[in-house]
Design a protein around this motif. Sequence first.
Motif, PDB file in Angstrom:
ATOM      1  N   ALA A 133       3.675   3.437 -10.389  1.00 23.53           N
ATOM      2  CA  ALA A 133       3.894   3.944 -11.541  1.00 23.53           C
ATOM      3  C   ALA A 133       2.640   4.183 -12.604  1.00 23.53           C
ATOM      4  O   ALA A 133       2.785   3.900 -13.553  1.00 23.53           O
ATOM      5  CB  ALA A 133       4.919   3.275 -12.201  1.00 23.53           C
ATOM      6  N   GLN A 134       1.666   4.639 -11.867  1.00 25.27           N
ATOM      7  CA  GLN A 134       0.348   4.776 -12.834  1.00 25.27           C
ATOM      8  C   GLN A 134       0.582   5.642 -14.051  1.00 25.27           C
ATOM      9  O   GLN A 134      -0.046   5.149 -15.240  1.00 25.27           O
ATOM     10  CB  GLN A 134      -0.790   5.526 -11.921  1.00 25.27           C
ATOM     11  N   PRO A 135       1.383   6.676 -14.003  1.00 28.87           N
ATOM     12  CA  PRO A 135       1.611   7.506 -15.223  1.00 28.87           C
ATOM     13  C   PRO A 135       2.268   6.515 -16.368  1.00 28.87           C
ATOM     14  O   PRO A 135       1.946   6.605 -17.407  1.00 28.87           O
ATOM     15  CB  PRO A 135       2.395   8.458 -14.962  1.00 28.87           C
ATOM     16  N   LEU A 136       3.137   5.783 -16.059  1.00 33.14           N
ATOM     17  CA  LEU A 136       4.017   4.879 -16.940  1.00 33.14           C
ATOM     18  C   LEU A 136       2.859   3.854 -17.475  1.00 33.14           C
ATOM     19  O   LEU A 136       2.776   3.450 -18.369  1.00 33.14           O
ATOM     20  CB  LEU A 136       5.220   4.180 -16.059  1.00 33.14           C
ATOM     21  N   MET A 137       2.304   3.134 -16.410  1.00 33.39           N
ATOM     22  CA  MET A 137       1.254   2.235 -16.861  1.00 33.39           C
ATOM     23  C   MET A 137       0.377   2.806 -17.886  1.00 33.39           C
ATOM     24  O   MET A 137      -0.219   2.040 -18.744  1.00 33.39           O
ATOM     25  CB  MET A 137       0.413   1.715 -15.489  1.00 33.39           C
TER      26      MET A 137
END
Length: 158
Positions: free
Chosen positions: A114-118
Amino acid sequence: EMIEYVTRETATFAEVPHKFEAGTVNAGGAVALAKAIEYIQEIGLDNIEKNDDSLAQTMIEGMKKIPYLHIIGNDDYKKHCGIVTFTIDGVHPHDIASILDTEKIAVRAGHHCAQPLMQKLGVGSTARASCYFYNTQQEVEIFLEKLKLVRCWMGFKE
């Protein structure tokens, strides 16, 4: 059905997409899936949800009492489905996971795909604790006790 014709010297493959569907049907997997569904139905989804909510409530209430621990996301236990993501000040999530592992407690650590959320949350990675119908209140309480000690084990003076 992936091959139309086979000899010792050659093979003629079926047209796409059939040529990519090799192998025997996973009959064992189908039987296992049916048994797993029966097992979950015997326990009951309502019972699983109640237990997940109860464990998440205990976990979140306990985590809120740890001043250097930050729950990522909503702190309403009903919105967690038994999964709580968190960080601890000064301790990398991979260290959290490694330390808890020495205490026989398994958590996930990383970006959880979930890199975009992170990026949006401003964190590089988090730790994530999960519980399900096979977990107990006692296990959650042990988890919370060990979680309180993580910073001490990393050399922080509380």
